[in-house]
Design a protein around this motif. Structure first.
Motif, PDB file in Angstrom:
ATOM      1  N   PRO A 161       0.748  -1.193   0.111  1.00  0.00           N
ATOM      2  CA  PRO A 161       0.209   0.032  -0.123  1.00  0.00           C
ATOM      3  C   PRO A 161       0.807   1.169   0.059  1.00  0.00           C
ATOM      4  N   VAL A 162       0.262   2.432  -0.464  1.00  0.00           N
ATOM      5  CA  VAL A 162       1.095   3.845  -0.537  1.00  0.00           C
ATOM      6  C   VAL A 162      -0.090   4.553  -0.525  1.00  0.00           C
ATOM      7  N   ALA A 163      -0.064   5.499   0.586  1.00  0.00           N
ATOM      8  CA  ALA A 163      -1.100   6.406   0.895  1.00  0.00           C
ATOM      9  C   ALA A 163      -0.774   7.819   0.615  1.00  0.00           C
ATOM     10  N   LEU A 164      -1.425   8.555  -0.032  1.00  0.00           N
ATOM     11  CA  LEU A 164      -1.490   9.865  -0.448  1.00  0.00           C
ATOM     12  C   LEU A 164      -2.570  10.855   0.227  1.00  0.00           C
ATOM     13  N   ASP A 165      -2.146  11.417   1.218  1.00  0.00           N
ATOM     14  CA  ASP A 165      -3.271  12.053   2.168  1.00  0.00           C
ATOM     15  C   ASP A 165      -2.848  13.551   1.955  1.00  0.00           C
ATOM     16  N   VAL A 166      -4.026  14.172   1.782  1.00  0.00           N
ATOM     17  CA  VAL A 166      -4.323  15.636   1.496  1.00  0.00           C
ATOM     18  C   VAL A 166      -4.812  16.540   2.270  1.00  0.00           C
ATOM     19  N   ASP A 167      -4.392  17.782   2.372  1.00  0.00           N
ATOM     20  CA  ASP A 167      -4.738  18.719   3.409  1.00  0.00           C
ATOM     21  C   ASP A 167      -4.318  20.005   3.103  1.00  0.00           C
ATOM     22  N   ALA A 168      -5.027  20.878   3.764  1.00  0.00           N
ATOM     23  CA  ALA A 168      -4.435  22.267   3.864  1.00  0.00           C
ATOM     24  C   ALA A 168      -3.297  22.322   4.775  1.00  0.00           C
ATOM     25  N   ALA A 169      -2.317  23.035   4.411  1.00  0.00           N
ATOM     26  CA  ALA A 169      -1.202  23.291   5.459  1.00  0.00           C
ATOM     27  C   ALA A 169      -1.798  24.125   6.787  1.00  0.00           C
ATOM     28  N   SER A 170      -1.229  23.773   7.694  1.00  0.00           N
ATOM     29  CA  SER A 170      -1.544  24.423   8.853  1.00  0.00           C
ATOM     30  C   SER A 170      -0.693  25.489   9.002  1.00  0.00           C
ATOM     31  N   SER A 171      -1.305  26.692   9.741  1.00  0.00           N
ATOM     32  CA  SER A 171      -0.604  28.017   9.858  1.00  0.00           C
ATOM     33  C   SER A 171       0.775  27.673  10.555  1.00  0.00           C
ATOM     34  N   GLU A 172       1.069  26.900  11.428  1.00  0.00           N
ATOM     35  CA  GLU A 172       2.352  26.398  11.930  1.00  0.00           C
ATOM     36  C   GLU A 172       3.426  25.670  10.899  1.00  0.00           C
ATOM     37  N   GLU A 173       2.672  24.988  10.015  1.00  0.00           N
ATOM     38  CA  GLU A 173       3.570  24.250   9.088  1.00  0.00           C
ATOM     39  C   GLU A 173       3.879  25.204   8.067  1.00  0.00           C
ATOM     40  N   LEU A 174       2.952  26.191   7.663  1.00  0.00           N
ATOM     41  CA  LEU A 174       3.390  27.180   6.570  1.00  0.00           C
ATOM     42  C   LEU A 174       4.373  28.198   7.205  1.00  0.00           C
ATOM     43  N   ALA A 175       4.561  28.530   8.491  1.00  0.00           N
ATOM     44  CA  ALA A 175       5.436  29.295   9.085  1.00  0.00           C
ATOM     45  C   ALA A 175       6.824  28.658   9.071  1.00  0.00           C
TER      46      ALA A 175
END
Length: 189
Positions: A161-175
């Motif tokens: 298996p290979v998982a590709l999980d998508v999300d909006a980047a959090s403000s902490e991650e973007l910083a």
């Protein structure tokens, strides 16, 4: 947060596009790259998987006598089941677009792309989106136009298996990413 993702599987069974919130994460058409695809040496070409069926809603199965990919599309990502039907090793590649400028290592440290590492899981950033890729063998680059690549090596007759999980980047991650590469330009620039 409602987050839009779109994926395209070509007539050859390759994952040729993965757009997250309008940003393309894959880069087909550079060298042998098809975006997401199987590759086996010494042929030096992607392996076409032209027998494509839809066994269930939200599921595509692309296969031939050498390999198969089952694409399970969900609201938060894409799960791939990779199968090597041969007696030799086989690799599945992702070639990421130049929009991917940073990654998080397994400890959450932001690093500039491209990077070479054997992390089984990493999170890639482009724009306001992130893509967490789990189940890999290696990240490497720069390749061709300075691109980040990822691959999973499959042994003979292996199914993984290979998982590709998508999300909006959090403000902490973007910083953390912006501290590394600088803030993204305003839309339309």
């Amino acid at each position: 947060v409602l987050f839009r993702s779109e994926a395209t599987v070509s007539d050859d069974g390759w994952l040729t596009s993965l757009r997250l919130d309008g940003v393309e994460f894959l880069k087909p058409g550079v060298g042998v790259s098809r975006g997401g695809y199987f590759y086996q040496e010494p042929v030096d070409a992607p392996i076409p998987l032209r027998d494509i069926t839809q066994p269930a809603a939200g599921v595509l199965l692309a296969q031939n006598d050498q390999a198969s990919v089952r694409y399970d599309f969900g609201s938060r990502g894409l799960q791939l089941t990779l199968t090597n039907k041969t007696d030799r090793e086989l690799k599945y590649f992702f070639v990421f677009s130049r929009a991917v400028q940073a990654l998080l290592d397994p400890q959450g440290t932001a690093v500039k792309a491209p990077v070479e590492s054997d992390w089984p899981t990493t999170t890639l950033f482009a724009g306001q989106a992130n893509l967490k890729v789990s189940g890999g063998t290696k990240l490497w680059g720069p390749w061709m136009e300075g691109l980040q690549t990822w691959f999973k090596q499959l042994g003979p007759h292996e199914n993984v298996p290979v998982a590709l999980d998508v999300d909006a980047a959090s403000s902490e991650e973007l910083a953390r990413v912006n501290d590394l590469i600088g803030p993204a330009p305003p839309a339309g620039v």
